[in-house]
Design a protein around this motif. Structure first.
Motif, PDB file in Angstrom:
ATOM      1  N   ALA A  60      -7.534 -80.270  17.710  1.00 58.19           N
ATOM      2  CA  ALA A  60      -6.713 -81.467  17.515  1.00 58.19           C
ATOM      3  C   ALA A  60      -7.415 -82.464  16.591  1.00 58.19           C
ATOM      4  O   ALA A  60      -6.779 -83.055  15.706  1.00 58.19           O
ATOM      5  N   VAL A  61      -8.722 -82.643  16.771  1.00 53.52           N
ATOM      6  CA  VAL A  61      -9.476 -83.570  15.921  1.00 53.52           C
ATOM      7  C   VAL A  61      -9.480 -83.075  14.473  1.00 53.52           C
ATOM      8  O   VAL A  61      -9.233 -83.842  13.536  1.00 53.52           O
ATOM      9  N   VAL A  62      -9.759 -81.794  14.266  1.00 57.70           N
ATOM     10  CA  VAL A  62      -9.782 -81.239  12.911  1.00 57.70           C
ATOM     11  C   VAL A  62      -8.391 -81.324  12.280  1.00 57.70           C
ATOM     12  O   VAL A  62      -8.240 -81.710  11.114  1.00 57.70           O
ATOM     13  N   GLY A  63      -7.361 -80.995  13.063  1.00 62.12           N
ATOM     14  CA  GLY A  63      -5.989 -81.089  12.541  1.00 62.12           C
ATOM     15  C   GLY A  63      -5.626 -82.510  12.138  1.00 62.12           C
ATOM     16  O   GLY A  63      -5.023 -82.733  11.086  1.00 62.12           O
ATOM     17  N   LEU A  64      -5.991 -83.488  12.953  1.00 62.18           N
ATOM     18  CA  LEU A  64      -5.715 -84.892  12.624  1.00 62.18           C
ATOM     19  C   LEU A  64      -6.473 -85.310  11.374  1.00 62.18           C
ATOM     20  O   LEU A  64      -5.918 -85.978  10.494  1.00 62.18           O
ATOM     21  N   HIS A  65      -7.729 -84.899  11.280  1.00 58.22           N
ATOM     22  CA  HIS A  65      -8.534 -85.256  10.108  1.00 58.22           C
ATOM     23  C   HIS A  65      -7.922 -84.667   8.831  1.00 58.22           C
ATOM     24  O   HIS A  65      -7.808 -85.363   7.815  1.00 58.22           O
ATOM     25  N   LEU A  66      -7.531 -83.405   8.870  1.00 57.27           N
ATOM     26  CA  LEU A  66      -6.931 -82.780   7.690  1.00 57.27           C
ATOM     27  C   LEU A  66      -5.596 -83.431   7.337  1.00 57.27           C
ATOM     28  O   LEU A  66      -5.272 -83.615   6.167  1.00 57.27           O
ATOM     29  N   ASN A  67      -4.823 -83.799   8.341  1.00 55.76           N
ATOM     30  CA  ASN A  67      -3.539 -84.458   8.097  1.00 55.76           C
ATOM     31  C   ASN A  67      -3.738 -85.831   7.467  1.00 55.76           C
ATOM     32  O   ASN A  67      -3.011 -86.212   6.544  1.00 55.76           O
ATOM     33  N   LYS A  68      -4.725 -86.584   7.938  1.00 53.58           N
ATOM     34  CA  LYS A  68      -4.997 -87.905   7.368  1.00 53.58           C
ATOM     35  C   LYS A  68      -5.480 -87.795   5.926  1.00 53.58           C
ATOM     36  O   LYS A  68      -5.166 -88.634   5.100  1.00 53.58           O
ATOM     37  N   PRO A  72      -2.550 -89.914   2.304  1.00 59.12           N
ATOM     38  CA  PRO A  72      -3.284 -91.184   2.245  1.00 59.12           C
ATOM     39  C   PRO A  72      -2.460 -92.324   2.831  1.00 59.12           C
ATOM     40  O   PRO A  72      -1.229 -92.262   2.875  1.00 59.12           O
ATOM     41  N   GLY A  73      -3.149 -93.362   3.264  1.00 58.71           N
ATOM     42  CA  GLY A  73      -2.481 -94.500   3.886  1.00 58.71           C
ATOM     43  C   GLY A  73      -1.696 -95.331   2.890  1.00 58.71           C
ATOM     44  O   GLY A  73      -1.577 -95.012   1.707  1.00 58.71           O
ATOM     45  N   ASP A  74      -1.134 -96.386   3.388  1.00 56.15           N
ATOM     46  CA  ASP A  74      -0.362 -97.295   2.559  1.00 56.15           C
ATOM     47  C   ASP A  74      -1.269 -97.954   1.523  1.00 56.15           C
ATOM     48  O   ASP A  74      -2.463 -98.109   1.746  1.00 56.15           O
TER      49      ASP A  74
END
Length: 141
Positions: A60-68, A72-74
């Motif tokens: 879950a942590v790796v998936g979230l990191h790759l998704n972020k 990119p943010g606003d």
């Protein structure tokens, strides 16, 4: 106390800690703790519970990191024309100093100008892309 109860308490503590810090990664670790609790409910050994929690939490942590990283943010509020009317304005830079800044007269005052990443230090017309403190960040017009 049952092993599953300890996992649920750990998951709850991680959620509470996330509420205080705002780190979404703690929620991913809480998912791992929930996986450990479910493994305990299924009667797995403590080693199996730990492996399940580690695998699910890490994934879950790796998936979230790759998704972020992929999304990119606003954009910075400092670069929005609706917030700062200087964004998009054109200025003339006559010479760049050795530290990568320039001094220009803009709106009746002296301003320090810095280059946007990838912008070569050449004299000429530049557009204001962002206001950082009291410095204008510019890109080639």
């Amino acid at each position: 106390m049952a092993e599953s109860t300890l996992w649920w308490l750990l998951g709850g503590a991680l959620v509470v800690l996330e509420l205080f810090t705002g780190s979404f990664y703690l929620l991913m670790l809480a998912l791992g703790a929930a996986a450990g609790a479910l493994a305990a409910h299924l009667g797995w050994s403590p080693t199996g519970q730990l492996v399940a929690a580690a695998l699910i939490g890490s994934a879950a942590v790796v998936g979230l990191h790759l998704n972020k990283r992929r999304h990119p943010g606003d954009p910075s509020v400092r670069s929005l024309r609706s917030v700062n009317l200087d964004v998009g304005e054109t200025i003339q830079v006559d010479a760049w100093q050795s530290d990568g800044t320039a001094s220009v007269k803009y709106r009746g005052a002296q301003w320090t100008v810095i280059r946007a990443p990838g912008t070569p230090p050449e004299p000429g017309l530049y557009k204001v892309s962002e206001l950082i403190g009291n410095r204008l960040m510019v890109a080639k017009a």
